[in-house]
Design a protein around this motif. Structure first.
Motif, PDB file in Angstrom:
ATOM      1  N   GLN A 131     -53.782   3.680  40.670  1.00  0.00           N
ATOM      2  CA  GLN A 131     -53.713   2.462  39.865  1.00  0.00           C
ATOM      3  C   GLN A 131     -54.121   2.744  38.425  1.00  0.00           C
TER       4      GLN A 131
ATOM      5  N   ALA B  42     -51.649   2.249  35.297  1.00  0.00           N
ATOM      6  CA  ALA B  42     -51.962   1.251  34.276  1.00  0.00           C
ATOM      7  C   ALA B  42     -52.009   1.887  32.901  1.00  0.00           C
TER       8      ALA B  42
ATOM      9  N   GLY C 147     -50.222   4.386  32.023  1.00  0.00           N
ATOM     10  CA  GLY C 147     -48.922   4.945  31.682  1.00  0.00           C
ATOM     11  C   GLY C 147     -48.938   6.469  31.673  1.00  0.00           C
TER      12      GLY C 147
ATOM     13  N   ASN D  75     -58.929 -10.481  36.341  1.00  0.00           N
ATOM     14  CA  ASN D  75     -58.002  -9.365  36.157  1.00  0.00           C
ATOM     15  C   ASN D  75     -58.649  -8.163  35.494  1.00  0.00           C
TER      16      ASN D  75
ATOM     17  N   THR E 279     -59.811   0.927  33.790  1.00  0.00           N
ATOM     18  CA  THR E 279     -58.969   1.267  32.638  1.00  0.00           C
ATOM     19  C   THR E 279     -59.763   1.967  31.554  1.00  0.00           C
TER      20      THR E 279
ATOM     21  N   PRO F 117     -54.205   0.441  28.108  1.00  0.00           N
ATOM     22  CA  PRO F 117     -53.232   0.166  29.168  1.00  0.00           C
ATOM     23  C   PRO F 117     -51.839  -0.055  28.580  1.00  0.00           C
TER      24      PRO F 117
ATOM     25  N   TYR G 176     -49.073  -4.642  31.371  1.00  0.00           N
ATOM     26  CA  TYR G 176     -50.121  -4.486  32.377  1.00  0.00           C
ATOM     27  C   TYR G 176     -50.935  -5.776  32.478  1.00  0.00           C
ATOM     28  N   THR G 177     -51.176  -6.263  33.698  1.00  0.00           N
ATOM     29  CA  THR G 177     -51.973  -7.480  33.822  1.00  0.00           C
ATOM     30  C   THR G 177     -53.277  -7.243  34.550  1.00  0.00           C
ATOM     31  N   GLY G 178     -53.279  -6.394  35.568  1.00  0.00           N
ATOM     32  CA  GLY G 178     -54.541  -6.046  36.209  1.00  0.00           C
ATOM     33  C   GLY G 178     -55.017  -6.997  37.273  1.00  0.00           C
TER      34      GLY G 178
ATOM     35  N   THR H  79     -48.292  -2.389  38.931  1.00  0.00           N
ATOM     36  CA  THR H  79     -49.438  -2.243  38.038  1.00  0.00           C
ATOM     37  C   THR H  79     -49.027  -1.956  36.608  1.00  0.00           C
ATOM     38  N   ALA H  80     -47.967  -1.145  36.450  1.00  0.00           N
ATOM     39  CA  ALA H  80     -47.563  -0.773  35.101  1.00  0.00           C
ATOM     40  C   ALA H  80     -46.763  -1.866  34.410  1.00  0.00           C
ATOM     41  N   GLY H  81     -46.559  -2.997  35.096  1.00  0.00           N
ATOM     42  CA  GLY H  81     -45.881  -4.108  34.462  1.00  0.00           C
ATOM     43  C   GLY H  81     -44.377  -4.119  34.683  1.00  0.00           C
TER      44      GLY H  81
END
Lengths: 227, 405
Positions: free
Chosen positions: B80, B84, B86, B197, B203, B209, B213-215, B233-235
């Motif tokens: 994760q 997150a 990238g 979040n 992170t 991030p 990304y929202t978390g 996770t990466a949006g």
């Protein structure tokens, strides 16, 4: 109501005047502080102990109100005890405590309006505080005025110190303050310390009272029931 | 092996025995000794049929069952994190190492504080050490978000062991599941560190991030977005609804350390069922309860409550996301706090599943309904047992009357 339904003490009319603070009278004050504490041993008055112990200030004001109502009430009931018909005694006791509570409530609203607002209904609910009715029934109805006042003072004090102790724990860990002053240094917060939100919720008041009872019983072994 | 046993029994133990200098600390060597060797106790009265498995070994099997969750949890924490951030170059080893370094401190704090308190109580009360904390100590870190501060874990563990267990008389006497008591304490005491979040994905380091990304966990997402719009996770939006479900089953979603992977949990469930330690009645009926509640909401939700998209979440999703499976397999089956009677277990399990989905969908402030549901049913379990037993007595009395009449 108090579980203590023992018969009122036998009147000792003929005895030469007892010293003002005889051993027996002293016991009236010291007993409720520990061995016969209204909250931790008789488990009375729990509702207000849970509701208004979020801050020390509320607890102190509440305690002082109860001390006043308790002493005055016991005095009045004790003075009237021989003229109260026993079939309507509860109503008479209620009238006495209700008038005293109105006095307290009006005084608080006049001089400490914000504390009074935070205490909200709980000042009014002193009327139904089991400790007060319990002491009227169990003590003031059968004893002379002076011991009754002492008994009222002792019981109110026993109630008060538990209230303040719980409030100190809850305010310190719940909001990091004591009597409204910040006591936990800002450096702690910078290091990651956080106030415990659960301390502000009523369940933690119950747990705190429970822990006080635990400590008290660990120290005072005669409180432990045999079974 | 014999020489070792000889060394322990005759050289190391005497000072701790009755009358010895260090007798006060007897529980400590005793517990270590019985950990390695089967204790030499014999039955003095009552039943003489004994199994080789005692509490220590029972507890140990649960730990073994938790290992897949722990290992996967470590890997997922790293996964994760790199997702997150990238970072696409991170290897399996990088992810696992990163996660292990985040998770191990949680485990160490939980065991350190919990066992420390247990030792103190054993010495003061002078009884043998109870093994109950072995499992709780592992469950506590597994049901925490990875970013929870360590001191909070310590405080919560202390609270759970003292108020949740020791005041009731220690292992086997507690009303509430100890690990969930710790989690609930943290949830109410420090809500910002236990939900939202910020806490589920670490992170720190490696820059900022990625965009999008929202978390938040899928549970939190489901309160605001329909399932077809879930993102990883990466949006990135999932290619299909099935892809997001598969991720939830494999466990590549944000969440508490050990709860994310359904597969790892099912391996643990298999071990518990195979050794006969976990109750299949509770697990089965809890899953049924969750499915039934989810199904009811699926049917009535879109028609009557169009604003709550959570209700429209397909029911099989509910079983895969959040702590549902983890709670059902490892916490609802806790033999101390669950119902004892067979019929009671069905009722108890069913209501756990049922309430868990009800709480998590209807009250978005408590996304983790499983915790509340299990704690609530822990309290109700003795009552369920009481009525089951009463009903049984009544039925048998009736049978007796018919015969004699």
């Amino acid at each position: 109501m108090s579980t203590e339904t023992t018969a009122p003490e036998v009147k000792e009319e003929k005895r030469p005047s007892e010293p003002l603070f005889s051993k027996k009278n002293k016991k009236l004050i010291t007993d409720p502080l520990d061995d016969d504490n209204p909250i931790t041993v008789q488990v009375l008055g729990i509702c207000s102990a849970l509701a208004i112990t979020v801050q020390v200030e509320q607890a102190v004001v509440m305690s002082l109100s109860v001390v006043f109502v308790m002493m005055m009430g016991n005095l009045i009931i004790s003075l009237l005890r021989n003229s109260i018909p026993s079939r309507i005694r509860i109503i008479v006791q209620l009238v006495v405590v209700a008038s005293l509570v109105i006095v307290v409530s009006e005084t608080l609203q006049a001089f400490l309006p914000d504390v009074a607002a935070r205490l909200s209904v709980f000042v009014g609910l002193i009327i139904t505080n089991c400790i007060i009715m319990g002491r009227f029934e169990a003590f003031a109805m059968g004893n002379k005025p002076f011991p009754s006042v002492l008994d009222g003072f002792g019981n109110a004090l026993g109630y008060a110190w538990i209230l303040v102790a719980v409030a100190v724990v809850r305010e310190l860990f719940g909001s990091g303050k004591l009597y409204g002053f910040e006591v936990i240094p800002a450096a702690f917060y910078d290091m990651g310390y956080m106030n415990n939100n659960m301390m502000i919720l009523p369940p933690m008041a119950l747990v705190t009272v429970g822990v006080i009872i635990w400590i008290q019983r660990a120290r005072n072994t005669k409180l432990i029931e045999e079974n | 092996m014999k020489a070792l046993k000889d060394l322990i029994d005759n050289k190391l133990m005497p000072p701790f025995k009755e009358g010895g200098k260090l007798h006060k600390f007897w529980p400590i060597p005793d517990s270590l000794d019985t950990f390695a060797f089967v204790p030499g106790h014999v039955t003095k009265s009552g039943s003489h049929i004994r199994d080789g498995i005692d509490m220590k070994r029972t507890m140990f099997m649960v730990i073994v069952a938790l290992i897949p969750c722990l290992l996967f949890g470590m890997y997922n924490v790293g996964y994760q994190h790199y997702m997150a951030m990238g970072v696409t170059t991170a290897t399996f080893g990088d992810m696992f190492l990163f996660g292990a370094l985040k998770v191990l401190p949680l485990v160490i704090v939980s065991y350190g504080v919990g066992l420390g308190i247990e030792f103190i109580f054993c010495i003061v009360k002078s009884h043998a050490i109870n093994e109950g904390f072995l499992v709780s100590g592992m469950l506590i870190p597994l049901c925490m978000p990875v970013d929870v501060p360590l001191w909070m874990v310590g405080v919560a563990t202390a609270f759970a062991v003292v108020i949740g267990k020791e005041v009731f008389g220690g292992t086997g006497m507690n009303i509430l599941n100890v690990a969930l008591t710790a989690r609930a304490f943290l949830f109410f005491a420090y809500p910002t560190e236990m939900s939202g979040n910020k806490v589920w994905i670490n992170t720190a380091g490696d820059g900022k991030p990625v965009d999008g990304y929202t978390g938040e966990t899928l549970l939190a997402k489901a309160t605001t977005t329909p399932v077809s719009e879930f993102t990883d996770t990466a949006g990135n939006a999932y290619a299909s609804v099935n892809a997001s479900l598969l991720d939830a089953i494999y466990g590549f979603i944000p969440g508490s350390v050990g709860e994310t992977s359904v597969i790892a949990i099912l391996i643990g469930a298999g071990i518990l069922l195979w050794t006969g330690i976990g109750s299949w009645r509770i697990m089965l009926s809890a899953i049924a309860g969750g499915a039934v509640m989810g199904l009811i909401f699926n049917l009535v939700g879109p028609a009557y409550f169009p604003n709550n998209t959570f209700l429209a979440l397909p029911w099989w999703y509910h079983l895969a996301i959040g702590g549902f499976m983890f709670g059902v397999v490892f916490m609802a089956t806790d033999p101390v706090t669950a119902s004892q009677t067979a019929t009671g277990k069905y009722i108890y399990g069913f209501l756990i599943g049922f309430l868990a989905i009800l709480i998590r969908t209807v009250n978005p402030a408590y996304p983790e309904g499983v915790m509340m549901a299990i704690l609530f049913m822990n309290v109700m379990a003795p009552m369920i047992d009481h009525y089951v037993i009463e009903a049984n007595i009544k039925r048998r009395m009736n049978r007796l009357k018919v015969k004699t009449a």
